[in-house]
Write a protein that holds these residues in place. Structure first.
Motif, PDB file in Angstrom:
ATOM      1  N   SER A 183      41.114  20.279  41.090  1.00 50.86           N
ATOM      2  CA  SER A 183      39.870  20.917  40.706  1.00 50.86           C
ATOM      3  C   SER A 183      39.439  21.840  41.842  1.00 50.86           C
ATOM      4  O   SER A 183      39.290  21.399  42.984  1.00 50.86           O
ATOM      5  CB  SER A 183      38.835  19.809  40.453  1.00 50.86           C
ATOM      6  OG  SER A 183      37.555  20.334  40.474  1.00 50.86           O
ATOM      7  N   VAL A 184      39.266  23.114  41.531  1.00 54.20           N
ATOM      8  CA  VAL A 184      38.858  24.095  42.535  1.00 54.20           C
ATOM      9  C   VAL A 184      38.258  25.283  41.794  1.00 54.20           C
ATOM     10  O   VAL A 184      38.768  25.682  40.750  1.00 54.20           O
ATOM     11  CB  VAL A 184      40.070  24.511  43.412  1.00 54.20           C
ATOM     12  CG1 VAL A 184      41.235  25.002  42.598  1.00 54.20           C
ATOM     13  CG2 VAL A 184      39.703  25.541  44.453  1.00 54.20           C
ATOM     14  N   SER A 185      37.169  25.819  42.317  1.00 51.56           N
ATOM     15  CA  SER A 185      36.539  26.893  41.544  1.00 51.56           C
ATOM     16  C   SER A 185      36.022  28.046  42.392  1.00 51.56           C
ATOM     17  O   SER A 185      35.384  28.944  41.867  1.00 51.56           O
ATOM     18  CB  SER A 185      35.375  26.332  40.724  1.00 51.56           C
ATOM     19  OG  SER A 185      34.313  26.001  41.590  1.00 51.56           O
ATOM     20  N   MET A 186      36.262  28.005  43.697  1.00 51.83           N
ATOM     21  CA  MET A 186      35.679  29.080  44.515  1.00 51.83           C
ATOM     22  C   MET A 186      36.554  29.348  45.730  1.00 51.83           C
ATOM     23  O   MET A 186      37.296  28.468  46.180  1.00 51.83           O
ATOM     24  CB  MET A 186      34.272  28.686  44.970  1.00 51.83           C
ATOM     25  CG  MET A 186      34.246  27.506  45.915  1.00 51.83           C
ATOM     26  SD  MET A 186      32.582  26.874  46.223  1.00 51.83           S
ATOM     27  CE  MET A 186      32.254  25.943  44.737  1.00 51.83           C
ATOM     28  N   ASN A 187      36.420  30.545  46.258  1.00 49.46           N
ATOM     29  CA  ASN A 187      37.103  30.874  47.505  1.00 49.46           C
ATOM     30  C   ASN A 187      36.104  31.310  48.576  1.00 49.46           C
ATOM     31  O   ASN A 187      36.490  31.841  49.603  1.00 49.46           O
ATOM     32  CB  ASN A 187      38.156  31.960  47.273  1.00 49.46           C
ATOM     33  CG  ASN A 187      37.509  33.246  46.796  1.00 49.46           C
ATOM     34  OD1 ASN A 187      36.347  33.254  46.431  1.00 49.46           O
ATOM     35  ND2 ASN A 187      38.263  34.328  46.814  1.00 49.46           N
ATOM     36  N   PRO A 234      33.331  38.719  37.668  1.00 51.73           N
ATOM     37  CA  PRO A 234      34.704  39.031  37.252  1.00 51.73           C
ATOM     38  C   PRO A 234      35.654  39.097  38.443  1.00 51.73           C
ATOM     39  O   PRO A 234      36.795  38.633  38.344  1.00 51.73           O
ATOM     40  CB  PRO A 234      34.560  40.409  36.584  1.00 51.73           C
ATOM     41  CG  PRO A 234      33.135  40.452  36.124  1.00 51.73           C
ATOM     42  CD  PRO A 234      32.344  39.661  37.119  1.00 51.73           C
ATOM     43  N   GLU A 235      35.185  39.613  39.575  1.00 54.13           N
ATOM     44  CA  GLU A 235      36.052  39.721  40.757  1.00 54.13           C
ATOM     45  C   GLU A 235      36.421  38.336  41.278  1.00 54.13           C
ATOM     46  O   GLU A 235      37.580  38.058  41.601  1.00 54.13           O
ATOM     47  CB  GLU A 235      35.354  40.508  41.878  1.00 54.13           C
ATOM     48  CG  GLU A 235      34.997  41.941  41.529  1.00 54.13           C
ATOM     49  CD  GLU A 235      33.804  42.044  40.567  1.00 54.13           C
ATOM     50  OE1 GLU A 235      32.932  41.144  40.585  1.00 54.13           O
ATOM     51  OE2 GLU A 235      33.763  43.010  39.772  1.00 54.13           O
ATOM     52  N   GLN A 236      35.408  37.448  41.358  1.00 55.95           N
ATOM     53  CA  GLN A 236      35.683  36.099  41.863  1.00 55.95           C
ATOM     54  C   GLN A 236      36.637  35.356  40.934  1.00 55.95           C
ATOM     55  O   GLN A 236      37.565  34.680  41.382  1.00 55.95           O
ATOM     56  CB  GLN A 236      34.375  35.309  41.996  1.00 55.95           C
ATOM     57  CG  GLN A 236      33.534  35.728  43.178  1.00 55.95           C
ATOM     58  CD  GLN A 236      32.124  35.158  43.069  1.00 55.95           C
ATOM     59  OE1 GLN A 236      31.477  35.259  42.006  1.00 55.95           O
ATOM     60  NE2 GLN A 236      31.635  34.571  44.123  1.00 55.95           N
ATOM     61  N   LEU A 237      36.407  35.480  39.644  1.00 56.28           N
ATOM     62  CA  LEU A 237      37.265  34.775  38.690  1.00 56.28           C
ATOM     63  C   LEU A 237      38.694  35.319  38.760  1.00 56.28           C
ATOM     64  O   LEU A 237      39.661  34.566  38.708  1.00 56.28           O
ATOM     65  CB  LEU A 237      36.701  34.888  37.269  1.00 56.28           C
ATOM     66  CG  LEU A 237      35.348  34.187  37.056  1.00 56.28           C
ATOM     67  CD1 LEU A 237      34.844  34.414  35.644  1.00 56.28           C
ATOM     68  CD2 LEU A 237      35.452  32.687  37.349  1.00 56.28           C
ATOM     69  N   ARG A 238      38.805  36.620  38.910  1.00 50.34           N
ATOM     70  CA  ARG A 238      40.153  37.210  39.019  1.00 50.34           C
ATOM     71  C   ARG A 238      40.868  36.673  40.264  1.00 50.34           C
ATOM     72  O   ARG A 238      42.039  36.288  40.199  1.00 50.34           O
ATOM     73  CB  ARG A 238      40.063  38.738  39.074  1.00 50.34           C
ATOM     74  CG  ARG A 238      41.424  39.414  39.269  1.00 50.34           C
ATOM     75  CD  ARG A 238      41.322  40.915  39.178  1.00 50.34           C
ATOM     76  NE  ARG A 238      41.085  41.385  37.822  1.00 50.34           N
ATOM     77  CZ  ARG A 238      42.026  41.507  36.884  1.00 50.34           C
ATOM     78  NH1 ARG A 238      43.268  41.196  37.165  1.00 50.34           N
ATOM     79  NH2 ARG A 238      41.720  41.929  35.674  1.00 50.34           N
ATOM     80  N   THR A 239      40.153  36.619  41.373  1.00 52.46           N
ATOM     81  CA  THR A 239      40.763  36.102  42.605  1.00 52.46           C
ATOM     82  C   THR A 239      41.243  34.673  42.401  1.00 52.46           C
ATOM     83  O   THR A 239      42.351  34.300  42.816  1.00 52.46           O
ATOM     84  CB  THR A 239      39.732  36.136  43.767  1.00 52.46           C
ATOM     85  OG1 THR A 239      39.272  37.472  43.908  1.00 52.46           O
ATOM     86  CG2 THR A 239      40.347  35.667  45.063  1.00 52.46           C
ATOM     87  N   MET A 240      40.423  33.866  41.766  1.00 46.63           N
ATOM     88  CA  MET A 240      40.793  32.460  41.577  1.00 46.63           C
ATOM     89  C   MET A 240      41.969  32.318  40.620  1.00 46.63           C
ATOM     90  O   MET A 240      42.908  31.552  40.883  1.00 46.63           O
ATOM     91  CB  MET A 240      39.591  31.656  41.047  1.00 46.63           C
ATOM     92  CG  MET A 240      38.478  31.439  42.047  1.00 46.63           C
ATOM     93  SD  MET A 240      39.045  30.769  43.618  1.00 46.63           S
ATOM     94  CE  MET A 240      39.766  29.222  43.103  1.00 46.63           C
ATOM     95  N   VAL A 241      41.924  33.021  39.506  1.00 47.91           N
ATOM     96  CA  VAL A 241      43.010  32.877  38.521  1.00 47.91           C
ATOM     97  C   VAL A 241      44.322  33.398  39.115  1.00 47.91           C
ATOM     98  O   VAL A 241      45.389  32.799  38.925  1.00 47.91           O
ATOM     99  CB  VAL A 241      42.655  33.592  37.201  1.00 47.91           C
ATOM    100  CG1 VAL A 241      43.851  33.585  36.253  1.00 47.91           C
ATOM    101  CG2 VAL A 241      41.459  32.911  36.536  1.00 47.91           C
ATOM    102  N   SER A 242      44.221  34.482  39.872  1.00 49.76           N
ATOM    103  CA  SER A 242      45.416  35.015  40.523  1.00 49.76           C
ATOM    104  C   SER A 242      45.990  33.976  41.498  1.00 49.76           C
ATOM    105  O   SER A 242      47.202  33.753  41.565  1.00 49.76           O
ATOM    106  CB  SER A 242      45.037  36.313  41.246  1.00 49.76           C
ATOM    107  OG  SER A 242      45.965  36.612  42.230  1.00 49.76           O
ATOM    108  N   ALA A 251      48.394  25.401  33.826  1.00 50.98           N
ATOM    109  CA  ALA A 251      47.288  25.807  32.948  1.00 50.98           C
ATOM    110  C   ALA A 251      46.052  25.997  33.827  1.00 50.98           C
ATOM    111  O   ALA A 251      46.002  25.472  34.950  1.00 50.98           O
ATOM    112  CB  ALA A 251      47.004  24.748  31.877  1.00 50.98           C
ATOM    113  N   VAL A 252      45.103  26.754  33.314  1.00 50.97           N
ATOM    114  CA  VAL A 252      43.816  26.892  34.000  1.00 50.97           C
ATOM    115  C   VAL A 252      42.730  26.593  32.977  1.00 50.97           C
ATOM    116  O   VAL A 252      42.661  27.238  31.928  1.00 50.97           O
ATOM    117  CB  VAL A 252      43.612  28.311  34.567  1.00 50.97           C
ATOM    118  CG1 VAL A 252      42.212  28.435  35.169  1.00 50.97           C
ATOM    119  CG2 VAL A 252      44.646  28.616  35.626  1.00 50.97           C
TER     120      VAL A 252
END
Ligand code: SF4
Length: 338
Positions: A183-187, A234-242, A251-252
């Motif tokens: 479980s991780v959701s932020m950088n 959107p930028e944060q989510l892109r960074t995390m999914v990448s 899976a995410v």
């Protein structure tokens, strides 16, 4: 290290009242366990049945601990400490119940003729690989019991200690279905330090995901909780999914923050302290109760799902999933709580 009978160190409202003379309070004089008190008990049963009305995709859980030193401000399991006459705030983070006989008990329960070999989920109400696990090592015996019974199971964790059990997980995966998730959701590191103060760094968790997958143990990422206005751009989510794609996540699954009673009070206190300018926005978004506005949830989940598709990560879950309800585990004697 200090071991004492609970009756000697705690008042009438403390866990001793729940667990009786066999419960022992263990405080450890080492920086690794600073500020923590472990209450070592012998549980009466270990497999919990999830209430039928729950919408979660598993029916049975095992929780070797109660309370969690990972101390996530938003943790929805905080409520479970109330069942023990303990506080849902600092008590939840620092007073951890240790079910010392968890492995032995599980082996016995798995062997019962009435047990049908259904999948068991771990890490749903407490993190099995929190700091206590470094001291009590309950998980190896639990995994061995599941392996020997060829019983399918899953583990969700924020802890890097799971890698200690890699070989056991591999053995179990050779005889039954084993799945893991981190479980991780932020950088954002300052935010991480503030809101998940007892957890390993986000990058370390993604490294766990990578190592588990490389070892042949399926590991996905629970992108949770996504914090409105803090980790949802959107930028944060892109960074995390990448980063999830780089870690080989199978899976995410996005989950927007839930604010149930128990967690809500603690989280809002934190929000007032750290981000007072967001309080009004949160009050509006959560005016319907524990869940964020449905449209907002769908919007954020849609963004994550689109990004996952873009990065070639399969989506196991296509609609937002709530976390399980806190479980008032039946094996622990309840005093005057209900
Ligand atoms: S790791 Fe999980 S169980 Fe532990 S405090 Fe954080 S959210 Fe709660």
């Amino acid at each position: 290290m200090r071991w004492q009978r609970l009756q000697l160190v705690d008042g009438p409202e403390a866990p001793a009242a729940l667990f009786g003379a066999d419960a022992i309070a263990d405080t450890v004089d080492s920086p690794e366990f600073a500020g923590l008190t472990f209450y070592v008990i012998h549980a009466k049963s270990i497999i919990n049945r999830v209430p039928a009305e729950s919408r979660v995709p598993f029916r049975y859980t095992v929780n070797p601990y109660r309370g969690c030193s990972h101390a996530c401000t938003y943790c929805f399991a905080r409520k479970t400490h109330e069942y023990l006459n303990l506080g849902t705030g600092a008590d939840f983070d620092s007073k951890v119940i240790v079910k010392a006989n968890a492995g032995r008990l599980l082996r016995r329960e798995l062997a019962k003729p009435s047990w049908r070999g259904e999948a068991i989920a771990m890490g749903t109400n407490v993190d099995c690989y929190q700091r206590a696990e470094g001291r009590y090592r309950l998980m190896p015996a639990i995994i061995e019991a599941l392996r020997d019974a060829a019983n399918p199971f899953s583990i969700l964790t924020k802890g890097t200690l799971i890698l200690r059990d890699l070989e056991l997980l591999r053995q179990a995966a050779s005889v039954t279905q084993v799945s893991t998730a981190v479980s991780v959701s932020m950088n954002n590191l300052p935010l991480w330090r503030s809101i998940e103060p007892g957890t390993p760094r986000p990058g370390a968790r993604l490294a766990v995901c990578e190592k588990l997958n490389a070892a042949g143990i399926e590991c996905s990422v629970l992108l949770a909780p996504i914090l409105p206005f803090l980790t949802d751009s959107p930028e944060q989510l892109r960074t995390m999914v990448s980063a999830c794609a780089d870690a080989g996540a199978t899976a995410v699954t996005p989950i927007v923050l839930h604010l149930r009673s128990g967690a809500r009070e603690w989280f809002l206190k934190w929000l007032w302290r750290e981000y007072p300018g967001l309080v009004a926005d949160y009050q509006l978004l959560y005016s319907g109760g524990s869940y964020a506005d449905k449209e907002y949830q769908a919007h954020v989940s849609g963004m994550v799902n689109d990004l996952a598709a873009e990065y070639g990560i399969p989506q196991r879950v296509h609609r937002p999933q709530p976390p399980p309800r806190p479980e008032p585990e039946v094996e622990i004697p309840q005093p005057t709580l209900f």
